[in-house]
Scaffold this motif. Sequence first.
Motif, PDB file in Angstrom:
ATOM      1  N   GLY A   1       0.849  -1.016   0.356  1.00  0.00           N
ATOM      2  CA  GLY A   1      -0.318   0.322  -0.128  1.00  0.00           C
ATOM      3  C   GLY A   1       0.761   1.231   0.296  1.00  0.00           C
ATOM      4  N   VAL A   2       1.652   0.863   1.062  1.00  0.00           N
ATOM      5  CA  VAL A   2       2.414   2.681   0.700  1.00  0.00           C
ATOM      6  C   VAL A   2       3.519   2.734  -0.237  1.00  0.00           C
ATOM      7  CG1 VAL A   2       2.240   2.461   3.265  1.00  0.00           C
ATOM      8  CG2 VAL A   2       4.778   2.049   2.574  1.00  0.00           C
ATOM      9  N   ALA A   3       4.117   2.270  -0.350  1.00  0.00           N
ATOM     10  CA  ALA A   3       4.813   1.753  -1.414  1.00  0.00           C
ATOM     11  C   ALA A   3       3.996   2.406  -3.316  1.00  0.00           C
ATOM     12  CB  ALA A   3       5.919   0.386  -2.102  1.00  0.00           C
ATOM     13  N   ILE A   4       2.847   1.786  -3.359  1.00  0.00           N
ATOM     14  CA  ILE A   4       2.457   2.086  -4.533  1.00  0.00           C
ATOM     15  C   ILE A   4       1.987   3.991  -4.322  1.00  0.00           C
ATOM     16  CG2 ILE A   4       0.137   1.615  -5.508  1.00  0.00           C
ATOM     17  CD1 ILE A   4       0.295  -1.338  -5.483  1.00  0.00           C
TER      18      ILE A   4
ATOM     19  N   THR B   1      -7.537   9.970  -3.605  1.00  0.00           N
ATOM     20  CA  THR B   1      -8.686   8.824  -3.811  1.00  0.00           C
ATOM     21  C   THR B   1      -8.482   7.252  -3.651  1.00  0.00           C
ATOM     22  OG1 THR B   1      -9.204  10.040  -5.773  1.00  0.00           O
ATOM     23  CG2 THR B   1     -10.669  10.423  -3.803  1.00  0.00           C
ATOM     24  N   SER B   2      -7.292   7.635  -5.179  1.00  0.00           N
ATOM     25  CA  SER B   2      -6.687   6.457  -5.924  1.00  0.00           C
ATOM     26  C   SER B   2      -5.845   5.516  -4.611  1.00  0.00           C
ATOM     27  CB  SER B   2      -5.952   6.625  -6.983  1.00  0.00           C
ATOM     28  OG  SER B   2      -6.577   7.582  -8.473  1.00  0.00           O
ATOM     29  N   ALA B   3      -5.349   6.653  -4.161  1.00  0.00           N
ATOM     30  CA  ALA B   3      -4.416   5.877  -3.145  1.00  0.00           C
ATOM     31  C   ALA B   3      -5.305   5.070  -2.290  1.00  0.00           C
ATOM     32  CB  ALA B   3      -3.263   6.447  -2.793  1.00  0.00           C
ATOM     33  N   ALA B   4      -6.341   5.867  -1.309  1.00  0.00           N
ATOM     34  CA  ALA B   4      -6.828   4.949  -0.738  1.00  0.00           C
ATOM     35  C   ALA B   4      -7.514   3.880  -1.085  1.00  0.00           C
ATOM     36  CB  ALA B   4      -7.800   6.032  -0.508  1.00  0.00           C
ATOM     37  N   LEU B   5      -8.072   4.121  -2.343  1.00  0.00           N
ATOM     38  CA  LEU B   5      -8.622   2.949  -3.505  1.00  0.00           C
ATOM     39  C   LEU B   5      -8.002   1.571  -3.089  1.00  0.00           C
ATOM     40  CD1 LEU B   5     -10.400   4.249  -6.370  1.00  0.00           C
ATOM     41  CD2 LEU B   5     -11.357   2.900  -4.279  1.00  0.00           C
ATOM     42  N   VAL B   6      -6.452   1.864  -3.350  1.00  0.00           N
ATOM     43  CA  VAL B   6      -5.262   0.345  -4.013  1.00  0.00           C
ATOM     44  C   VAL B   6      -5.259   0.187  -2.058  1.00  0.00           C
ATOM     45  CG1 VAL B   6      -2.766   0.548  -3.522  1.00  0.00           C
ATOM     46  CG2 VAL B   6      -4.094   1.044  -5.743  1.00  0.00           C
TER      47      VAL B   6
END
Length: 708
Positions: free
Chosen positions: A241-244, A630-635
Amino acid sequence: MLARLAHLMVRRRRVVIAVWVVLTLFGVYSAQKVSKRWFQSFSIPGYSAYEANQRALHVFGTGEQAPLVAVFHSNGDVRDATGIEKAIAAAAAVNPGSRTSSYWSTGPNDAYVSADRHTSFAEIYPPGTPSFNSSTHIEQVRAELKANAPPGIVANLTGRDALQAAAGGGNGPSVLTEALVGGLGSLVILFFVFGTLPAVLMPLAVAAASILNTFTLVWALTYITDVSIIVQFLIALVGLGVAIDYALLMIFRFRDELREGEDVETAIVETMTHAGRSVIVSGSTVAVGLLSMIILPLPFIRSIGIGGMLIPAVSVVAAITLLPALLGVLGKRINSVRLLPKRFVDQGHPEDGPWGRWARFVTTRPWPVALAGLAIVGALVYEGLQLNPAEAQAKDLPGTGDAIAGRTALANAGITAGVIKPFVVLVEHGADPDKIAARLRATPGITGVAVPAGWRKSEDSLVEAFPSADGAAKSVRHTIALVRNELEGTNATLGGVAPEDRDFVSAVYGNFAYVLTFVLLLTFVLLTRAFRSVVLALKAVILNLISLAAAYGIIVIIFQNGHGSETFWHVHATHSIISWIPLMIFAFLFGLSMDYEVFMLTRMREAYDETGNTVQAISLGLARTGKLITSAALVLMFAFLVLSSSPGTDIKQFGIGLAAGIIFDATVIRALLVPAVMTIMGRWNWYLPDFAARLLFVRRPATESAGP
């Protein structure tokens, strides 16, 4: 410094990539090696029940494992049945060294028999210490019990571990499966976010490098200190999650710079100068949340904090070294090999798109938006304050099969659920166990006491007592306190699983104020320096706490109160949240959700420095980071939802708590409350007293004042 690093990464890009490839390949080897070195103990040193259980384990070989409970039912008087003792012995022999107690080994003692005399139970305490890989061979014990039960007797095997096995505990997906499923979900999300193959694959490459190199560092760490086996799951999911997240931030900024007409190297330098700085601050806040766990007096929790801290650290290093090198190789080709039509993924300047329109709506109507956000948050925070951190009671564990049948037989016979996790009192130095038993029989909340003849060795002996309620029920807390008061001044110490569970809760939540203070103070200092504002830092910390309380409210509504848990996860209301889950949600969610605050406020601060207009800065910052957040949260949400596929109730609660908390924070907190509150505060957002600037070594631009 970041600009110089960017130039170096671009000019030495092939060497940097080669080094990362070699290190990542070694990480594959490290991941295999570290699998044999995980720490699997759940010790609570210094707490009386744990220490009593350890001394019992040393003397008797048993005491740490929860007992298996054999239940016998007859249409007649179960005490008259012959052969039940043989069945108990056969079941106990599956785990050599097991300690047993029953009606037939304690006197006889009617504490083990129901009031109607049709049902009886026996306690079978397996030897050894529980761990992730330990087994008490429940199915084999059950098979021996049934095979040796006399005719006319229905035998079932239940108990805490048997019930958890029936609920699916311990049979979740593997680390590799979780990483692969999480990676696949991330790939789909990135596909719709970027729309070009290089931009989609690059974050996954950075995540793979981060995860595998974290395993290398953790492997090295295991030679210095113990590292809990739980860390492997966190590396796979949190690392993904954090790397992405960090790669998304960097790639979004790089493409923005290319869109503005910058050449590749200049675009990378600008990306590193601004987005790279955000990545470092974000990684620091995640690390602080994890590192806070070293304050707790629990070795395995401390090891999670130390090992978990490496996850954001490696992800940050990968984002500011490997990613710029990859961007240098790809250059403008990052927008090639388009997978979706351009109109679906590239709308030009973000402030002209839907996020720009939303930003203008919020900044022109800040009070209604803020009140709407506060109403939602207030309802969830109220529910979060009802959180009951405790192990689930036996009656609330889901599942089917023989363990559930045994639990039902006990309940139907009127036998207390306290027999699932009985109290075991260690009597030492030659003290009389019969006198201790007499004291316990007179203690409110105790329904039965026994002194099995075989539970004596040298000057030590054990006394078994059954509380009138489930060992996880709130009422048992008072019973534990009463028993400890009764034993004070004697050579007897209360042990057993239920008292040790309460000691765990005391160890964690009795010290939680120190954890909270550590995290809040260190985060406040980091953010004050990063945003050059005490107001923005204070707002960020307060809203993060509110977001965390709201996340607790979500799991209380779903699992503790049972609204939707049975429909979607086949778990009815548990009336509690398993005790370690709120702590772990705090440690991870506080830092992860702060990522989004840092992404957004860094861009707002940058826009304010350029324009000097607060409303415009808020609008631009929200417009330019809305899609990113929002994209990062979805990942991250998808990565944590993978956990909820585990059949164990505890992992379901953990996964849903993190997933719901992440998406709630990215929407209600960051898209509603943050911009609305900042618009209301106006120029106060940028307030930084001169003494604070000097103390934190903040270089204030010559044109910037201390405050409004």
